[in-house]
Design a protein around this motif. Structure first.
Motif, PDB file in Angstrom:
ATOM      1  N   GLU A 146      -8.987   7.333  -4.027  1.00 43.07           N
ATOM      2  CA  GLU A 146      -8.181   8.473  -3.360  1.00 43.07           C
ATOM      3  C   GLU A 146      -7.204   8.045  -3.533  1.00 43.07           C
ATOM      4  O   GLU A 146      -6.716  10.317  -3.718  1.00 43.07           O
ATOM      5  CB  GLU A 146      -7.739   7.554  -1.767  1.00 43.07           C
ATOM      6  CG  GLU A 146      -8.687   7.420  -0.757  1.00 43.07           C
ATOM      7  CD  GLU A 146      -7.679   6.593   0.134  1.00 43.07           C
ATOM      8  OE1 GLU A 146      -6.721   7.119   0.980  1.00 43.07           O
ATOM      9  OE2 GLU A 146      -8.497   6.138   1.203  1.00 43.07           O
ATOM     10  N   LEU A 147      -6.378   7.240  -4.029  1.00 45.04           N
ATOM     11  CA  LEU A 147      -4.841   7.636  -4.943  1.00 45.04           C
ATOM     12  C   LEU A 147      -5.023   8.579  -5.873  1.00 45.04           C
ATOM     13  O   LEU A 147      -4.558   9.386  -6.661  1.00 45.04           O
ATOM     14  CB  LEU A 147      -4.127   7.097  -5.610  1.00 45.04           C
ATOM     15  CG  LEU A 147      -3.387   6.113  -4.292  1.00 45.04           C
ATOM     16  CD1 LEU A 147      -2.772   4.354  -4.896  1.00 45.04           C
ATOM     17  CD2 LEU A 147      -2.417   6.980  -3.518  1.00 45.04           C
TER      18      LEU A 147
ATOM     19  N   TYR B 217      -8.599   2.629  -1.290  1.00 48.62           N
ATOM     20  CA  TYR B 217      -7.342   3.957  -2.215  1.00 48.62           C
ATOM     21  C   TYR B 217      -7.189   3.709  -2.878  1.00 48.62           C
ATOM     22  O   TYR B 217      -6.810   4.623  -3.480  1.00 48.62           O
ATOM     23  CB  TYR B 217      -7.014   2.141  -0.895  1.00 48.62           C
ATOM     24  CG  TYR B 217      -5.304   2.969  -1.157  1.00 48.62           C
ATOM     25  CD1 TYR B 217      -4.790   3.768  -0.787  1.00 48.62           C
ATOM     26  CD2 TYR B 217      -3.868   2.066  -1.669  1.00 48.62           C
ATOM     27  CE1 TYR B 217      -3.783   4.391  -0.232  1.00 48.62           C
ATOM     28  CE2 TYR B 217      -2.890   2.617  -1.369  1.00 48.62           C
ATOM     29  CZ  TYR B 217      -2.562   3.915  -1.073  1.00 48.62           C
ATOM     30  OH  TYR B 217      -0.853   4.253  -0.552  1.00 48.62           O
TER      31      TYR B 217
ATOM     32  N   GLY C 209       1.244   4.706  -3.158  1.00 44.75           N
ATOM     33  CA  GLY C 209       0.916   5.839  -2.737  1.00 44.75           C
ATOM     34  C   GLY C 209       2.050   6.411  -3.099  1.00 44.75           C
ATOM     35  O   GLY C 209       2.272   7.046  -3.763  1.00 44.75           O
TER      36      GLY C 209
ATOM     37  N   ARG D 101       0.759  -1.135  -0.109  1.00 43.46           N
ATOM     38  CA  ARG D 101      -0.175   0.102  -0.297  1.00 43.46           C
ATOM     39  C   ARG D 101       0.903   1.149  -0.252  1.00 43.46           C
ATOM     40  O   ARG D 101       0.374   2.193  -1.015  1.00 43.46           O
ATOM     41  CB  ARG D 101      -1.369  -0.473   1.167  1.00 43.46           C
ATOM     42  CG  ARG D 101      -1.898   1.073   1.701  1.00 43.46           C
ATOM     43  CD  ARG D 101      -2.864   0.772   2.809  1.00 43.46           C
ATOM     44  NE  ARG D 101      -3.299   2.339   3.042  1.00 43.46           N
ATOM     45  CZ  ARG D 101      -4.669   2.329   2.431  1.00 43.46           C
ATOM     46  NH1 ARG D 101      -5.762   1.234   2.175  1.00 43.46           N
ATOM     47  NH2 ARG D 101      -5.193   3.624   2.790  1.00 43.46           N
TER      48      ARG D 101
ATOM     49  N   SER E 117       2.212   9.351  -6.006  1.00 42.88           N
ATOM     50  CA  SER E 117       2.517  10.673  -6.341  1.00 42.88           C
ATOM     51  C   SER E 117       3.966  11.355  -7.241  1.00 42.88           C
ATOM     52  O   SER E 117       4.444  12.560  -7.039  1.00 42.88           O
ATOM     53  CB  SER E 117       3.628  11.025  -4.799  1.00 42.88           C
ATOM     54  OG  SER E 117       4.604  10.214  -4.618  1.00 42.88           O
TER      55      SER E 117
END
Ligand code: NAD
Length: 241
Positions: free
Chosen positions: A46-47, A43, A20, A16, A24
């Motif tokens: 979210e990303l 998730y 992330g 995870r 980014s």
């Protein structure tokens, strides 16, 4: 063109965190989990919102050839810059008490999964004449841990696979490296008591256990141009353990 990465076992823990960090940096992601599709889907959303990347969740057993084939064909995955083989399980117990089924599960999840993803990712990378493969290994792969014989054997084999595949794929400009993690603060260690975790921290020269984010930072380094001449290495991310 946007870079693409596949991270196995991305619903929690180290996978995870790696997802992330890659998001980014603007990578579009293929993320997999074994059971936790709701958590992984949330998730992925979210990303996508945070970094404006595409993020495709997938549920399946990375130790099962049919599931890995389904992952590559259903997405479908047509190109891949980075493959992170992170999915893994531990097994703690005496070897004599382990059933053949339990042995097979550890080996298929930790080792065969790397073969199954690589055999489908490599042709895409060879075609592109570039790629980075990162295998998440463990300090136990070289040192061996009492009551973790199957786990140690699987990670030792991941280290050898990494070195062999690095030589095989170097002419195609594909780099293959492994990260041999020390003790990292994730659910994988949840079965250990507070005292055991404190002992493991004390045995670590830096005096603490590591974080999933610290492993993810090392992955970013190995994916970066700063690591363009590194291949076939098993990099310790272990606080000196
Ligand atoms: P974790 O248990 O928190 O997460 C493991 C992930 O792998 C989960 O997302 C799970 O869904 C997935 N997974 C398990 N079996 C799978 C399967 N058959 N198919 C697909 N996905 C599967 O563990 P973690 O600590 O984040 O571990 C990640 C990797 O790091 C593993 O390879 C582990 O061996 C390695 N590692 C961890 C530590 C540590 O101290 N936590 C130390 C050394 C190495």
């Amino acid at each position: 063109m946007t870079k693409k990465a596949l991270v196995t076992g991305a619903s929690r823990g180290i996978g995870r965190a790696i997802a992330g960090r890659l998001a980014s940096q603007g990578y579009d992601l293929y993320l997999t989990c074994l059971h936790s599709m709701d958590a992984l889907t949330e998730y992925a959303h979210e990303l996508t919102e945070a970094y404006e990347v595409k993020c495709l969740p997938f549920q399946g057993d990375m130790g099962c050839a049919a599931d890995v084939e389904r992952l590559f064909s259903s997405a479908p995955i047509r190109s891949l810059d980075v493959l992170v083989n992170n999915a893994g399980i531990s097994y703690i117990g005496l070897l004599q008490d382990m059933t053949p089924e339990e042995w097979d599960r550890v080996l298929s999840t930790n080792l065969t999964s790397c073969f199954l993803t690589c055999r489908l990712a490599v042709p895409l990378m060879v075609h592109a004449k570039k790629g980075r493969i990162l295998n998440i290994s463990s300090v136990w792969g070289a040192a061996g841990a009492s009551t973790e014989a199957a786990y140690s054997a699987s990670k030792g084999a991941v280290n050898s696979l990494t070195k062999a595949l690095a030589k095989e794929l170097a002419p195609s400009n594909i780099q293959v490296n492994a990260l041999a993690c020390g003790v990292i603060d994730t659910d994988m260690n949840a079965m250990h008591s507070r005292e055991t975790m404190q002992e493991l921290a004390a045995e670590t020269p830096l005096g603490r256990i590591g974080t999933a984010g610290e492993v993810a930072d090392s992955i970013l380094y190995l994916c970066s141009e700063h690591a363009s001449f590194i291949t076939g290495q098993v990099l310790g991310v272990n606080g000196g353990f």
